[in-house]
Design an enzyme around this catalytic site. Sequence first.
Site, PDB file in Angstrom:
ATOM      1  N   GLU A 109     -16.819  -7.743  -4.645  1.00 53.18           N
ATOM      2  CA  GLU A 109     -15.210  -7.479  -4.360  1.00 53.18           C
ATOM      3  C   GLU A 109     -14.286  -8.835  -4.502  1.00 53.18           C
ATOM      4  O   GLU A 109     -13.339  -8.741  -5.169  1.00 53.18           O
ATOM      5  CB  GLU A 109     -14.946  -6.654  -3.235  1.00 53.18           C
ATOM      6  CG  GLU A 109     -15.346  -5.334  -3.102  1.00 53.18           C
ATOM      7  CD  GLU A 109     -14.624  -4.427  -3.698  1.00 53.18           C
ATOM      8  OE1 GLU A 109     -13.420  -4.812  -4.194  1.00 53.18           O
ATOM      9  OE2 GLU A 109     -14.999  -3.271  -3.778  1.00 53.18           O
ATOM     10  N   SER A 145      -6.467  -3.646  14.742  1.00 52.96           N
ATOM     11  CA  SER A 145      -5.814  -3.142  16.048  1.00 52.96           C
ATOM     12  C   SER A 145      -6.849  -2.532  17.012  1.00 52.96           C
ATOM     13  O   SER A 145      -6.650  -2.683  18.223  1.00 52.96           O
ATOM     14  CB  SER A 145      -5.001  -1.729  15.403  1.00 52.96           C
ATOM     15  OG  SER A 145      -5.909  -1.035  14.869  1.00 52.96           O
ATOM     16  N   CYS A 151      -0.219   4.249   2.059  1.00 52.10           N
ATOM     17  CA  CYS A 151      -0.824   5.027   2.905  1.00 52.10           C
ATOM     18  C   CYS A 151       0.469   5.369   3.743  1.00 52.10           C
ATOM     19  O   CYS A 151       0.399   6.647   4.396  1.00 52.10           O
ATOM     20  CB  CYS A 151      -1.871   4.691   3.358  1.00 52.10           C
ATOM     21  SG  CYS A 151      -1.905   2.941   4.356  1.00 52.10           S
ATOM     22  N   ARG A 156      -3.439   2.987  12.821  1.00 54.53           N
ATOM     23  CA  ARG A 156      -2.737   4.503  11.931  1.00 54.53           C
ATOM     24  C   ARG A 156      -1.780   5.116  12.982  1.00 54.53           C
ATOM     25  O   ARG A 156      -0.751   5.834  12.275  1.00 54.53           O
ATOM     26  CB  ARG A 156      -4.014   5.243  11.671  1.00 54.53           C
ATOM     27  CG  ARG A 156      -5.029   4.816  10.390  1.00 54.53           C
ATOM     28  CD  ARG A 156      -6.132   5.411  10.333  1.00 54.53           C
ATOM     29  NE  ARG A 156      -6.930   4.411   9.140  1.00 54.53           N
ATOM     30  CZ  ARG A 156      -8.047   4.675   8.744  1.00 54.53           C
ATOM     31  NH1 ARG A 156      -8.930   5.785   9.306  1.00 54.53           N
ATOM     32  NH2 ARG A 156      -8.531   4.006   7.644  1.00 54.53           N
ATOM     33  N   CYS A 198       0.796  -1.148  -0.098  1.00 56.11           N
ATOM     34  CA  CYS A 198       0.063   0.015   0.023  1.00 56.11           C
ATOM     35  C   CYS A 198       0.717   1.217   0.050  1.00 56.11           C
ATOM     36  O   CYS A 198       2.001   1.066   0.141  1.00 56.11           O
ATOM     37  CB  CYS A 198      -1.032  -0.199   1.170  1.00 56.11           C
ATOM     38  SG  CYS A 198      -2.006   1.135   0.944  1.00 56.11           S
ATOM     39  N   ARG A 247     -11.131   7.597   3.720  1.00 56.73           N
ATOM     40  CA  ARG A 247     -11.066   6.551   2.942  1.00 56.73           C
ATOM     41  C   ARG A 247     -12.187   5.849   2.449  1.00 56.73           C
ATOM     42  O   ARG A 247     -12.328   4.559   1.710  1.00 56.73           O
ATOM     43  CB  ARG A 247     -10.112   5.378   3.359  1.00 56.73           C
ATOM     44  CG  ARG A 247      -8.728   6.092   3.827  1.00 56.73           C
ATOM     45  CD  ARG A 247      -7.808   5.149   4.300  1.00 56.73           C
ATOM     46  NE  ARG A 247      -6.401   5.699   4.458  1.00 56.73           N
ATOM     47  CZ  ARG A 247      -5.719   5.384   5.348  1.00 56.73           C
ATOM     48  NH1 ARG A 247      -5.598   4.557   6.249  1.00 56.73           N
ATOM     49  NH2 ARG A 247      -4.505   6.019   5.512  1.00 56.73           N
ATOM     50  N   LYS A 303     -12.271  -5.112   2.446  1.00 56.51           N
ATOM     51  CA  LYS A 303     -11.687  -4.253   3.387  1.00 56.51           C
ATOM     52  C   LYS A 303     -12.575  -3.191   3.773  1.00 56.51           C
ATOM     53  O   LYS A 303     -12.714  -2.220   2.880  1.00 56.51           O
ATOM     54  CB  LYS A 303     -10.360  -3.843   3.049  1.00 56.51           C
ATOM     55  CG  LYS A 303      -9.480  -2.847   4.238  1.00 56.51           C
ATOM     56  CD  LYS A 303      -8.470  -2.399   3.585  1.00 56.51           C
ATOM     57  CE  LYS A 303      -7.616  -1.535   4.585  1.00 56.51           C
ATOM     58  NZ  LYS A 303      -6.143  -1.220   4.013  1.00 56.51           N
ATOM     59  N   TYR A 314      -2.318  -9.515  16.338  1.00 55.63           N
ATOM     60  CA  TYR A 314      -1.386  -8.836  17.136  1.00 55.63           C
ATOM     61  C   TYR A 314      -1.366  -9.534  18.260  1.00 55.63           C
ATOM     62  O   TYR A 314      -0.199  -9.460  19.105  1.00 55.63           O
ATOM     63  CB  TYR A 314      -1.693  -7.380  17.564  1.00 55.63           C
ATOM     64  CG  TYR A 314      -1.760  -6.596  16.352  1.00 55.63           C
ATOM     65  CD1 TYR A 314      -0.748  -6.143  15.452  1.00 55.63           C
ATOM     66  CD2 TYR A 314      -3.053  -6.343  15.626  1.00 55.63           C
ATOM     67  CE1 TYR A 314      -0.811  -5.213  14.372  1.00 55.63           C
ATOM     68  CE2 TYR A 314      -3.176  -5.496  14.651  1.00 55.63           C
ATOM     69  CZ  TYR A 314      -2.130  -4.995  14.029  1.00 55.63           C
ATOM     70  OH  TYR A 314      -2.337  -4.226  12.971  1.00 55.63           O
ATOM     71  N   CYS A 337      -4.096   5.999   0.120  1.00 56.10           N
ATOM     72  CA  CYS A 337      -3.399   4.836  -0.419  1.00 56.10           C
ATOM     73  C   CYS A 337      -3.179   4.834  -1.704  1.00 56.10           C
ATOM     74  O   CYS A 337      -3.012   3.928  -2.472  1.00 56.10           O
ATOM     75  CB  CYS A 337      -4.646   3.782  -0.209  1.00 56.10           C
ATOM     76  SG  CYS A 337      -4.837   3.546   1.479  1.00 56.10           S
ATOM     77  N   LYS A 379     -11.343  -7.914   6.514  1.00 54.07           N
ATOM     78  CA  LYS A 379     -10.995  -6.919   7.268  1.00 54.07           C
ATOM     79  C   LYS A 379     -11.829  -6.029   7.834  1.00 54.07           C
ATOM     80  O   LYS A 379     -12.473  -5.347   6.609  1.00 54.07           O
ATOM     81  CB  LYS A 379      -9.488  -6.505   7.005  1.00 54.07           C
ATOM     82  CG  LYS A 379      -8.947  -5.338   7.936  1.00 54.07           C
ATOM     83  CD  LYS A 379      -7.646  -4.532   7.288  1.00 54.07           C
ATOM     84  CE  LYS A 379      -6.891  -3.893   8.223  1.00 54.07           C
ATOM     85  NZ  LYS A 379      -5.690  -3.169   7.572  1.00 54.07           N
TER      86      LYS A 379
END
Length: 325
Positions: A234, A275, A123, A206, A121, A218, A196, A314, A131, A249
């Site tokens: 998609e 996150s 971004c 971010r 990406c 976005r 996404k 994570y 992006c 996501k």
Amino acid sequence: METLNFRRHRRLRKSAFLRDLVREHHLSVDDLIYPLFVVEGNKVRNPVPSMPGIEQLSPDYLLDEIGEAAALGIKAVLLFGVPRHKDPVGSAAYHPHGIVQEAIRAIKAKYPDLLVIADTCLCEYTDHGHCGVVENGDVLNDASLELLVKTAVSQAEAGADIIAPSNMMDGFTAAIRKGLDDAGFAYVPIMSYAVKYASAFYGPFRDAAESAPKFGDRKTYQMDPANRREALREAQSDIEEGADLLIVKPGMPYLDIIADIRQHFPVPVVAYNVSGEYAMVKAAAQNGWLDEKSVVLEMLTGMKRAGADLIITYFAKDVARWLKE
């Protein structure tokens, strides 16, 4: 008491061994992909305040972190770069010696068998935080594709095992597949961020990736959280364009979407435990409101039950430790 005619479902729950025997879905360390943030420099370790336990790492510390993850049995990492230099076209994303490219080389030199997945990406690399290429306030689709192809090819040249484009430009999978093939990387898979959403759960990411948009949002290229059928369109496009794996996501608020994608497409499905999901559990656990281990294992097992083959999380190191217990 008169005998009643009813089912005794509790028979199969009587003991831990019996429950294990009939368990329908199992979470394994082999399911885990560990996302990492790499920054330029040496001996740099920047904690991310909104993601307790997560840090931006320079390549030397990154190798230590990966060594720890590999020792726990984790087989794949996903790299995000945080460069010093940002410009309108995100040139550090596709520079041959960019931060991700150099990190990939270092990882493959020390851990050649580890699967290295490169997020593709712009971004994190653009000074405006979007992006793609911006002109008069609009994110240009086709002009952005050219730079994303350059980024993917440079990552493959550095040794990336899998390319994971996350930009949500129309046609990004087709463009990157052709670019990789033309450059001699026909066998490098694409793990597409096919589905996404423009989610509020990305805030801590971010912070970690230093990629918040400097203007607007976005929503013109990421999906509306209210839409379900659109996810199938998609995903279908990405399959037709050459995607080998499909990412949904975020993960937890979109279990229905994971289930839909699993039902309709015969390719590996990846859930991204993002996150915001991580930060909420961490905050609640630190306040004593939740048992972190139990909640995380239940949450990720729910993603498996919905149809995810792999999970980007994570919590990967913690989960690997818990599964060993």
